[in-house]
Design an enzyme around this catalytic site. Structure first.
Site, PDB file in Angstrom:
ATOM      1  NE  ARG A 147      -2.754  -1.086   3.430  1.00  0.00           N
ATOM      2  CZ  ARG A 147      -2.952  -2.273   4.007  1.00  0.00           C
ATOM      3  NH1 ARG A 147      -3.582  -3.224   3.344  1.00  0.00           N
ATOM      4  NH2 ARG A 147      -2.525  -2.508   5.225  1.00  0.00           N
TER       5      ARG A 147
ATOM      6  CB  CYS B 129      -7.592 -15.932  17.240  1.00  0.00           C
ATOM      7  SG  CYS B 129      -6.059 -14.984  17.209  1.00  0.00           S
TER       8      CYS B 129
ATOM      9  CB  THR C 286      17.189  -7.629  14.005  1.00  0.00           C
ATOM     10  OG1 THR C 286      17.937  -7.499  12.791  1.00  0.00           O
ATOM     11  CG2 THR C 286      15.813  -8.207  13.708  1.00  0.00           C
TER      12      THR C 286
ATOM     13  N   PRO D 135      21.725  -4.982  10.123  1.00  0.00           N
ATOM     14  CG  PRO D 135      23.505  -3.655   9.433  1.00  0.00           C
ATOM     15  CD  PRO D 135      23.191  -4.925  10.162  1.00  0.00           C
TER      16      PRO D 135
ATOM     17  CE1 TYR E  95      12.858  -1.863   9.823  1.00  0.00           C
ATOM     18  CE2 TYR E  95      14.095  -2.936   8.071  1.00  0.00           C
ATOM     19  CZ  TYR E  95      13.700  -1.785   8.730  1.00  0.00           C
ATOM     20  OH  TYR E  95      14.134  -0.562   8.291  1.00  0.00           O
TER      21      TYR E  95
ATOM     22  N   GLY F 125       6.182  -9.661  15.764  1.00  0.00           N
ATOM     23  CA  GLY F 125       5.270 -10.715  16.227  1.00  0.00           C
ATOM     24  C   GLY F 125       5.785 -11.508  17.417  1.00  0.00           C
TER      25      GLY F 125
HETATM   26  P1  FAD Z   1       2.210 -16.472  13.369  1.00  0.00           P
HETATM   27  O1  FAD Z   1       0.911 -15.839  13.093  1.00  0.00           O
HETATM   28  O2  FAD Z   1       2.219 -17.708  14.211  1.00  0.00           O
HETATM   29  O3  FAD Z   1       2.910 -16.777  11.994  1.00  0.00           O
HETATM   30  C1  FAD Z   1       4.189 -17.324  11.912  1.00  0.00           C
HETATM   31  C2  FAD Z   1       4.278 -18.134  10.662  1.00  0.00           C
HETATM   32  O4  FAD Z   1       5.647 -18.288  10.322  1.00  0.00           O
HETATM   33  C3  FAD Z   1       3.737 -19.560  10.833  1.00  0.00           C
HETATM   34  O5  FAD Z   1       2.681 -19.795   9.934  1.00  0.00           O
HETATM   35  C4  FAD Z   1       4.929 -20.460  10.513  1.00  0.00           C
HETATM   36  O6  FAD Z   1       4.567 -21.584   9.747  1.00  0.00           O
HETATM   37  C5  FAD Z   1       5.814 -19.536   9.711  1.00  0.00           C
HETATM   38  N1  FAD Z   1       7.228 -19.881   9.793  1.00  0.00           N
HETATM   39  C6  FAD Z   1       7.947 -20.115  10.922  1.00  0.00           C
HETATM   40  N2  FAD Z   1       9.242 -20.361  10.594  1.00  0.00           N
HETATM   41  C7  FAD Z   1       9.325 -20.283   9.252  1.00  0.00           C
HETATM   42  C8  FAD Z   1      10.397 -20.432   8.318  1.00  0.00           C
HETATM   43  N3  FAD Z   1      11.632 -20.698   8.740  1.00  0.00           N
HETATM   44  N4  FAD Z   1      10.139 -20.309   7.014  1.00  0.00           N
HETATM   45  C9  FAD Z   1       8.880 -20.005   6.593  1.00  0.00           C
HETATM   46  N5  FAD Z   1       7.844 -19.847   7.416  1.00  0.00           N
HETATM   47  C10 FAD Z   1       8.064 -19.973   8.730  1.00  0.00           C
HETATM   48  N6  FAD Z   1      -3.939 -14.022  19.961  1.00  0.00           N
HETATM   49  C11 FAD Z   1      -4.867 -13.127  20.343  1.00  0.00           C
HETATM   50  O7  FAD Z   1      -4.562 -11.935  20.453  1.00  0.00           O
HETATM   51  N7  FAD Z   1      -6.145 -13.517  20.605  1.00  0.00           N
HETATM   52  C12 FAD Z   1      -6.545 -14.813  20.488  1.00  0.00           C
HETATM   53  O8  FAD Z   1      -7.712 -15.136  20.704  1.00  0.00           O
HETATM   54  C13 FAD Z   1      -5.574 -15.782  20.098  1.00  0.00           C
HETATM   55  N8  FAD Z   1      -5.918 -17.084  19.966  1.00  0.00           N
HETATM   56  C14 FAD Z   1      -4.977 -17.972  19.534  1.00  0.00           C
HETATM   57  C15 FAD Z   1      -5.344 -19.305  19.373  1.00  0.00           C
HETATM   58  C16 FAD Z   1      -4.421 -20.231  18.924  1.00  0.00           C
HETATM   59  C17 FAD Z   1      -4.834 -21.682  18.775  1.00  0.00           C
HETATM   60  C18 FAD Z   1      -3.101 -19.819  18.600  1.00  0.00           C
HETATM   61  C19 FAD Z   1      -2.096 -20.811  18.094  1.00  0.00           C
HETATM   62  C20 FAD Z   1      -2.730 -18.493  18.765  1.00  0.00           C
HETATM   63  C21 FAD Z   1      -3.653 -17.571  19.237  1.00  0.00           C
HETATM   64  N9  FAD Z   1      -3.309 -16.226  19.423  1.00  0.00           N
HETATM   65  C22 FAD Z   1      -4.259 -15.329  19.829  1.00  0.00           C
HETATM   66  C23 FAD Z   1      -1.936 -15.756  19.218  1.00  0.00           C
HETATM   67  C24 FAD Z   1      -1.769 -15.118  17.846  1.00  0.00           C
HETATM   68  O9  FAD Z   1      -2.260 -15.978  16.876  1.00  0.00           O
HETATM   69  C25 FAD Z   1      -0.308 -14.819  17.628  1.00  0.00           C
HETATM   70  O10 FAD Z   1       0.105 -13.903  18.611  1.00  0.00           O
HETATM   71  C26 FAD Z   1      -0.013 -14.203  16.261  1.00  0.00           C
HETATM   72  O11 FAD Z   1      -0.484 -15.035  15.243  1.00  0.00           O
HETATM   73  C27 FAD Z   1       1.488 -13.990  16.102  1.00  0.00           C
HETATM   74  O12 FAD Z   1       1.772 -13.557  14.803  1.00  0.00           O
HETATM   75  P2  FAD Z   1       3.166 -13.888  14.131  1.00  0.00           P
HETATM   76  O13 FAD Z   1       3.145 -13.309  12.776  1.00  0.00           O
HETATM   77  O14 FAD Z   1       4.251 -13.524  15.038  1.00  0.00           O
HETATM   78  O15 FAD Z   1       3.210 -15.476  14.056  1.00  0.00           O
END
Ligand code: FAD
Length: 563
Positions: A21, A42, A273, A276, A279, A282
């Site tokens: 965007r 979630c 991070t 350089p 980033y 999550g």
């Molecule tokens: P994620 O959304 O987990 O995404 C990370 C992704 O990176 C994953 O899909 C993984 O496959 C991928 N990955 C990892 N390593 C690699 C690699 N080396 N190469 C390629 N891909 C990779 N939060 C709330 O606020 N409210 C809720 O109700 C809630 N309910 C939840 C219920 C469940 C069952 C779960 C599991 C989580 C819940 N959460 C909730 C937490 C929330 O989902 C996470 O805080 C959020 O998704 C984090 O975002 P993220 O991008 O850091 O990681």
């Protein structure tokens, strides 16, 4: 500019869309090792329980829809296995065919999330032990339930995921035992507030075993059991391991990125991070706790989304900073809603903050309008400064609204006393002219002004029973005979003025009623007659909930029986 994003869900997908965007020309590639992007983590427990029926609802986007709208190249089933920050390349493994290739970036965002903790314990690799992180895990659990019709399940871990899964398995008619190592469920809540959560779980048939460690799993032919430290075994048909998550940062380690708490990625407030042009956002990153200013891990979707947007802004030249997380969260527990924001009393103590609290039991809307529901609200603030530190609420309707109001007040740096001033919308079906948040503010103002002094649940066991203080219950005689604290005598508030002579002069008076309101009025009457008075924070309703919880939890630990 070529941007590579590792992880295509909350933080990663948000960052990708925001970059597009802001920059129509950027070349953006997202690598995601699972088979889905932008899925609704979630919502996963609710698919298991059948509340969400259509599996398509779990995936908000597909690689095709993402490309159609944003022209972003999304590669699912592609795992990034290494980062070379000198050459500015990532090594990628195409999981379906094992092909390995390199890709070059100008900017890299790591949003690899957090993985379920899976300790190396006996039987943990059994096909009957599940963890829940992504869509594949969810389908695995659902398929197992459909094909094996389990009658009993053990959920290990009483955090958000454990509780939501326990509820959804119960919904399917499965008898659930939840084992938690700590003495309470839901660590963000204080033990007193967790008592309400325990009661709701028990009321809905979930057996709680608190303060108990799982040591392993045992499978022998068709029989399967979960073993607890101390020798107890629970026979069941499946187990869900939900004992917490740990930042998934093996990739960051390959890049030599500086790490923080529990191996998380250390970032600055621009989500950069130590390396350089890399980033991170999550669940994988260490952030600042907004209240304490200390490093923290907050695994929630809101912060991940915000951080993804901030990283994208900075990459695209728009200055943007993350002010830290306050852990605002809400959970549905059968018919209950429990929510919190900021820090709890325990954390305040650990951080060396001298905290005080008020506990009240307001209705979600005007009492005279049908359908009002009581909530229990605990607001925590710093003694002396009245800095708002956090709040926890357990109830049903209206809990989410009040926690969000307090979350905003906290973010805005308001004092706890200023909750009294908030101009909140009112009509009988929605609230009261004195909203619960205002009420909390009024009580805190009274404390500040010395109009009321409090005594607390923790003090009950140390109250002298030698007659040196007066213990007074100001509820009606009927309420009193239905249950009261040993040693408290009953004078209903409306009889207090006439019977004031029955209270010995010169002794402090500790007062209680059902919710804290009548005892507050009694406190004012007694103060008017020159007594030194302390009003119980939370009322007998609160006291009783904690006491019952202790009794039930104790019984469960001592007898190893169902409670
Ligand atoms: P994620 O959304 O987990 O995404 C990370 C992704 O990176 C994953 O899909 C993984 O496959 C991928 N990955 C990892 N390593 C690699 C690699 N080396 N190469 C390629 N891909 C990779 N939060 C709330 O606020 N409210 C809720 O109700 C809630 N309910 C939840 C219920 C469940 C069952 C779960 C599991 C989580 C819940 N959460 C909730 C937490 C929330 O989902 C996470 O805080 C959020 O998704 C984090 O975002 P993220 O991008 O850091 O990681």
């Amino acid at each position: 500019m070529k941007v590579i994003i590792v992880g295509g869900v909350a933080g990663g997908a948000t960052a990708a869309a925001r970059i597009r965007r802001l920059d129509e020309k950027a070349e953006i590639t997202v690598y995601e090792k699972s088979g889905y992007i932008s899925y609704a983590n979630c919502g996963l427990p609710y698919y298991i329980g059948g509340e969400i029926e259509d599996k398509k609802q779990l995936t908000l986007q597909t690689p095709e829809s993402f490309f159609a709208r944003f022209r972003i190249d999304v590669r699912v089933k592609h795992e990034v296995t290494a980062v070379d920050p000198v050459r500015k390349t990532v090594t990628v493994k195409q999981l379906e065919n094992g092909r390995i290739f390199r890709d070059k970036y100008d900017k890299l965002i790591i949003s690899t999330g957090a993985k379920p903790v899976k300790p190396d314990m006996a039987g943990v690799e059994s096909g009957k032990v599940f963890t829940l992180r992504n869509v594949e895990d969810t389908f695995g659990i659902k398929e197992y339930i459909v094909s094996h019709s389990p009658g009993r399940a053990v959920v290990v871990g009483g955090g958000f995921i454990g509780i939501e899964t326990a509820e959804n398995l119960t919904r399917l008619g499965i008898k659930v035992t939840l084992v938690e190592a700590a003495a309470q469920l839901m660590a963000p809540f204080d033990a007193d507030m967790a008592a309400f959560i325990h009661a709701e779980m028990r009321r809905n048939g979930v057996e709680l075993i608190l303060g108990s460690m799982v040591e392993g799993f045992h499978e022998d032919g068709n029989s399967f059991s979960v073993r607890l430290r101390g020798g107890r075994s629970i026979a069941c048909d499946m187990a869900i391991l939900a004992i917490g998550v740990t930042p998934d940062t093996s990739l960051a380690k390959t890049a030599g990125i500086e790490l923080g708490l529990k191996g998380s990625i250390a970032v600055n407030d621009r989500m950069e991070t130590s390396v350089p042009d890399i980033y991170a956002v999550g669940d994988a990153v260490q952030i600042k706790n907004f209240v304490t200013g200390k490093p923290a891990l907050i695994s929630l979707a809101g912060p991940a989304n915000k951080e993804g947007r901030i990283a994208a802004d900075n990459i695209c030249g728009k200055e943007s900073r993350y002010g830290g997380g306050q852990g605002s969260s809400v959970i549905k527990i059968f018919g209950m809603t429990a929510a919190c924001t900021g820090i709890n009393e325990r954390t305040a103590k650990e951080t060396g903050i001298d905290a005080d609290k008020v506990i009240l039991s307001p209705m979600n809307h005007a009492g005279y309008y049908p359908g009002g529901k009581i909530m229990t609200m605990k607001v925590i603030f710093e003694k002396g400064t009245y800095r708002l530190l956090g709040a926890q609420i357990a109830g049903s309707d209206g809990v989410d609204k009040r926690i969000d109001v307090i979350a905003v007040a906290l973010r805005a740096g308001m004092k706890a006393t200023e909750l009294a001033e908030l101009d909140l919308a009112y009509a009988p079906p929605y609230s009261s002219a004195k909203d619960p948040v205002n009420m909390a503010g009024y009580i805190i103002e009274n404390i500040r002004d010395g109009i009321v002094k409090q005594w607390y649940y923790e003090e009950e066991s140390v109250l002298p029973g030698d007659g040196s203080v007066t213990l007074l219950d100001t509820r009606t005689a009927a309420e009193y005979s239905g249950g009261h604290i040993e040693g408290f005598r009953n004078i209903p508030v409306d009889e207090l003025r006439e019977r004031i002579g029955e209270i010995e002069k010169g002794k402090p008076v500790y007062v209680i009623c059902q919710s804290g309101l009548r005892s507050y009025i009694a406190s004012r009457i007694l103060s008017g007659y020159g007594f030194e008075v302390y009003n119980f924070a939370g009322g007998f309703r609160f006291y009783d909930a904690i006491k019952n919880d202790h009794i039930l939890s104790q019984k469960a630990t001592e007898c190893g029986k169902e409670v």
